[in-house]
Design a protein around this motif. Structure first.
Motif, PDB file in Angstrom:
ATOM      1  N   UNK A  29      -7.037   7.588   4.973  1.00  0.00           N
ATOM      2  CA  UNK A  29      -7.602   8.424   6.036  1.00  0.00           C
ATOM      3  C   UNK A  29      -9.096   8.179   6.175  1.00  0.00           C
ATOM      4  N   UNK A  30      -9.786   8.098   5.053  1.00  0.00           N
ATOM      5  CA  UNK A  30     -11.234   7.877   5.065  1.00  0.00           C
ATOM      6  C   UNK A  30     -11.580   6.503   5.623  1.00  0.00           C
ATOM      7  N   UNK A  31     -10.820   5.498   5.232  1.00  0.00           N
ATOM      8  CA  UNK A  31     -11.094   4.141   5.720  1.00  0.00           C
ATOM      9  C   UNK A  31     -10.850   4.021   7.213  1.00  0.00           C
ATOM     10  N   UNK A  32      -9.851   4.733   7.732  1.00  0.00           N
ATOM     11  CA  UNK A  32      -9.554   4.651   9.157  1.00  0.00           C
ATOM     12  C   UNK A  32     -10.586   5.404   9.989  1.00  0.00           C
ATOM     13  N   UNK A  33     -11.001   6.585   9.524  1.00  0.00           N
ATOM     14  CA  UNK A  33     -11.887   7.442  10.312  1.00  0.00           C
ATOM     15  C   UNK A  33     -13.356   7.327   9.924  1.00  0.00           C
ATOM     16  N   UNK A  34     -13.652   6.687   8.782  1.00  0.00           N
ATOM     17  CA  UNK A  34     -15.035   6.554   8.310  1.00  0.00           C
ATOM     18  C   UNK A  34     -15.674   7.928   8.152  1.00  0.00           C
TER      19      UNK A  34
ATOM     20  N   UNK B  46      -0.456   8.716   9.638  1.00  0.00           N
ATOM     21  CA  UNK B  46      -0.492   7.980   8.379  1.00  0.00           C
ATOM     22  C   UNK B  46       0.615   8.556   7.512  1.00  0.00           C
ATOM     23  N   UNK B  47       1.602   7.723   7.183  1.00  0.00           N
ATOM     24  CA  UNK B  47       2.762   8.175   6.417  1.00  0.00           C
ATOM     25  C   UNK B  47       2.785   7.496   5.053  1.00  0.00           C
ATOM     26  N   UNK B  48       2.785   8.292   4.005  1.00  0.00           N
ATOM     27  CA  UNK B  48       2.853   7.768   2.645  1.00  0.00           C
ATOM     28  C   UNK B  48       4.313   7.704   2.211  1.00  0.00           C
TER      29      UNK B  48
ATOM     30  N   UNK C 274       0.807  -1.223   0.000  1.00  0.00           N
ATOM     31  CA  UNK C 274       0.000   0.000   0.000  1.00  0.00           C
ATOM     32  C   UNK C 274       0.837   1.269   0.000  1.00  0.00           C
ATOM     33  N   UNK C 275       2.133   1.147   0.350  1.00  0.00           N
ATOM     34  CA  UNK C 275       3.025   2.304   0.456  1.00  0.00           C
ATOM     35  C   UNK C 275       2.558   3.313   1.505  1.00  0.00           C
ATOM     36  N   UNK C 276       1.737   2.857   2.432  1.00  0.00           N
ATOM     37  CA  UNK C 276       1.319   3.693   3.553  1.00  0.00           C
ATOM     38  C   UNK C 276       1.516   2.895   4.828  1.00  0.00           C
ATOM     39  N   UNK C 277       2.143   3.519   5.808  1.00  0.00           N
ATOM     40  CA  UNK C 277       2.315   2.842   7.087  1.00  0.00           C
ATOM     41  C   UNK C 277       1.827   3.749   8.207  1.00  0.00           C
ATOM     42  N   UNK C 278       1.598   3.149   9.343  1.00  0.00           N
ATOM     43  CA  UNK C 278       0.997   3.873  10.459  1.00  0.00           C
ATOM     44  C   UNK C 278       1.937   3.911  11.651  1.00  0.00           C
ATOM     45  N   UNK C 279       1.761   4.923  12.449  1.00  0.00           N
ATOM     46  CA  UNK C 279       2.557   5.119  13.653  1.00  0.00           C
ATOM     47  C   UNK C 279       1.641   5.658  14.743  1.00  0.00           C
TER      48      UNK C 279
ATOM     49  N   UNK D  74      -1.544  11.027  -3.272  1.00  0.00           N
ATOM     50  CA  UNK D  74      -2.484  11.814  -2.478  1.00  0.00           C
ATOM     51  C   UNK D  74      -3.840  11.119  -2.381  1.00  0.00           C
ATOM     52  N   UNK D  75      -4.290  10.546  -3.471  1.00  0.00           N
ATOM     53  CA  UNK D  75      -5.571   9.826  -3.465  1.00  0.00           C
ATOM     54  C   UNK D  75      -5.488   8.615  -2.544  1.00  0.00           C
ATOM     55  N   UNK D  76      -4.363   7.890  -2.593  1.00  0.00           N
ATOM     56  CA  UNK D  76      -4.177   6.738  -1.707  1.00  0.00           C
ATOM     57  C   UNK D  76      -4.189   7.159  -0.242  1.00  0.00           C
TER      58      UNK D  76
END
Length: 244
Positions: free
Chosen positions: A211-216, A191-193, A134-139, A204-206
């Motif tokens: 962000x939308x999927x995490x926060x609904x 959320x780090x891209x 996904x090229x996005x990771x979380x912290x 940016x779209x990813x």
């Protein structure tokens, strides 16, 4: 200093989405999508001398008569989502001071959650992130269980603590701000891209999708609405002469 532009502004209990000026400007572009799709309105600005001073008319870009400034605060109609759109980077040697100002703003505003959007140089990523499709990771920093649960819906493995902070590269104010939040026990999700410089619209779209999927925030079927200013990304030949 936060200056309200309307008495109806209410940040108490709202979720702050805070994009950092970082590699590829991916967080700013993701914030553009969130602001425009939510039809969020500007409720104020942050008056500061730590950012590069800019001012621009929105005429010809978006349907607003407001003057653009370095740090603007937008909010959804139901006040659930507050977005800080930073349009200019910190001046030299003032990044730590800007991080301190952001921390004070977060504390005084009484936000329920803080979600920090940033981008990091993919060429310098840790080995464990190479296979991250996904090229996005979380912290997480001082994170509450409800935020961790939201991150698990992204199917990403969260990284916790100081080691995760040090894994950020070319991430703007993210590092000093996260260190301050750790010291003050402020709960933050990042959320780090992982990106390279270039055409960063897909990144940016990813990031907006994550962000939308995490926060609904919006229905999954909602299509993103880009602002009119995106017509002139990547310096096409039809850039308005008024810009120069």
């Amino acid at each position: 200093m936060f200056i309200k532009s309307t008495e109806k502004a209410n940040t108490q209990g709202s979720t702050l989405i805070l994009p950092c000026v970082s590699i590829g400007n991916v967080p700013q572009l993701a914030a553009d999508l969130l602001i425009n799709t939510l039809e969020a309105t500007r409720i104020g600005i942050i008056h500061t001398d730590t950012l590069l001073p800019i001012s621009s008319s929105t005429s010809g870009f978006d349907h607003s008569k407001q003057q653009l400034v370095p740090a603007e605060i937008y909010q959804s109609k139901d006040s659930r989502w507050t977005i800080l759109q930073q349009r200019a980077p910190p001046l030299p040697k003032r990044q730590k001071r800007w991080a301190q100002e952001l921390k004070e703003f977060i504390e005084l505003a009484g936000f329920h959650k803080v979600v920090l959007l940033t981008s990091s140089d993919a060429a310098l990523r840790a080995d464990k992130l190479i296979d991250n499709e996904s090229n996005i990771w979380t912290l997480t920093v001082n994170c509450k269980s409800e935020l961790v649960g939201g991150m698990q819906s992204l199917a990403l493995s969260p990284s916790d603590g100081q080691n995760g902070v040090e894994s950020l590269h070319s991430a703007g104010v993210a590092k000093p701000l996260l260190r301050l939040c750790q010291d003050m026990q402020l709960p933050v999700v990042v959320l780090a891209a992982l990106v390279y410089e270039g055409d960063n619209v897909p990144d940016a779209i990813n990031l907006a999708n994550a962000t939308n999927r995490m926060l609904d925030i919006l229905p999954a079927t909602q299509q993103w609405r880009a602002p009119m200013s995106w017509q002139w990304l990547m310096a096409p030949s039809n850039v308005p002469a008024q810009l120069f």
